[in-house]
Scaffold this active site. Structure first.
Site, PDB file in Angstrom:
ATOM      1  N   LYS A 190      -5.509 -75.091  -2.402  1.00  0.00           N
ATOM      2  CA  LYS A 190      -5.456 -75.235  -0.943  1.00  0.00           C
ATOM      3  C   LYS A 190      -6.093 -76.560  -0.551  1.00  0.00           C
ATOM      4  O   LYS A 190      -7.234 -76.852  -0.919  1.00  0.00           O
ATOM      5  CB  LYS A 190      -6.249 -74.094  -0.285  1.00  0.00           C
ATOM      6  CG  LYS A 190      -5.410 -72.920   0.145  1.00  0.00           C
ATOM      7  CD  LYS A 190      -6.269 -71.942   0.907  1.00  0.00           C
ATOM      8  CE  LYS A 190      -5.430 -70.980   1.706  1.00  0.00           C
ATOM      9  NZ  LYS A 190      -6.275 -70.007   2.416  1.00  0.00           N
TER      10      LYS A 190
HETATM   11  O1  G3P Z   1      -5.095 -66.985   5.772  1.00  0.00           O
HETATM   12  C1  G3P Z   1      -6.069 -67.659   6.510  1.00  0.00           C
HETATM   13  C2  G3P Z   1      -7.090 -66.694   6.955  1.00  0.00           C
HETATM   14  O2  G3P Z   1      -7.940 -66.344   5.917  1.00  0.00           O
HETATM   15  C3  G3P Z   1      -7.821 -67.062   8.177  1.00  0.00           C
HETATM   16  O3  G3P Z   1      -7.844 -65.913   8.897  1.00  0.00           O
HETATM   17  O4  G3P Z   1      -8.646 -64.391  10.598  1.00  0.00           O
HETATM   18  O5  G3P Z   1     -10.161 -66.192   9.710  1.00  0.00           O
HETATM   19  O6  G3P Z   1      -8.263 -66.765  11.199  1.00  0.00           O
HETATM   20  P1  G3P Z   1      -8.780 -65.818  10.195  1.00  0.00           P
END
Ligand code: G3P
Length: 216
Positions: free
Chosen positions: A84
């Site tokens: 990533k």
């Molecule tokens: O896939 C990306 C994710 O881990 C971020 O999710 O909920 O932290 O925005 P969030």
């Protein structure tokens, strides 16, 4: 649409894999920290051995040369590692080098079509628009997914879109409709996708009726 699990929790990954519907995992530093993995390398290697498919592991460097070095190291841990790389100018430079070396990359923290165009041209294997975080600030996250999918189709580019930052089951429905190639979902959302109250009620009623027959 393929499904990845968005977690670094080993128990959740083992449980999710048993369903036979998960083909990859995405992690990030926050998820690794939440799962209390102190040894990054052994955690990623263990996840790769459980999943046997693409596992995204984030490069933490900020400068292109350092990102490339880190990515080479990360990808040596397992053939399943996808590195990533964040959506920055340094990140684009790193992806363009890594793609020529055949190292799989996932352009992360993508919030605009412009970033996605650049990532695809640089040769990213995957692009991850963060749907929930765009919704959080009053934008339509899924519209971005749809726009990126259309752009890749139109220009016949091989980069795949991972709808990320998925927060609830309706995000998954919308990701299918937007044509996302993959949605990466937290374990809780995967379970919510399975459940439906009418299925639960239906099973209970079938069992009641069957038991009534047995008593007659
Ligand atoms: O896939 C990306 C994710 O881990 C971020 O999710 O909920 O932290 O925005 P969030």
């Amino acid at each position: 649409m393929r499904l990845f699990l968005d977690t670094a929790d080993i128990d959740d990954i083992r449980r999710g894999m048993k369903l036979g519907v998960i083909t990859g995992v995405t992690t990030n530093p926050s998820l690794l920290s939440k799962a209390k993995h102190v040894d990054y390398k052994s955690a990623i290697i263990e996840i790769c051995s459980i999943v046997g498919g693409p596992v995204s592991a984030e490069a933490l460097s900020q400068e292109a040369g350092a990102m490339v070095e880190e990515a080479r190291d990360l990808s040596s841990w397992s053939p399943h590692v996808v590195v990533k790389i964040p959506c920055t100018a340094q990140g684009m430079e790193a992806i363009s080098i890594l793609s020529k070396e055949g190292i799989a990359t996932n352009l992360t923290l993508c919030f605009s079509l412009n970033q996605a165009i650049l990532g695809a041209q640089a040769g990213a294997t995957y692009i991850s628009p963060f749907v929930g975080r765009l919704d959080d600030i009053g934008h339509d996250g899924m519209e971005l997914v749809s726009d990126i999918v259309d752009m890749l189709d139109y220009y016949d580019l091989s980069t795949r879109v991972i709808a990320a930052s998925i927060r609830h089951p309706m995000h998954c429905v919308a990701a299918v409709k937007a044509g996302a190639h993959i949605a990466t979902v937290p374990y809780g959302v995967l379970m919510q996708m399975v459940e439906h109250p009418l299925t639960t009620q239906g099973i209970a009623r079938f069992l009641e009726d069957w038991q009534r027959l047995a008593k007659d």
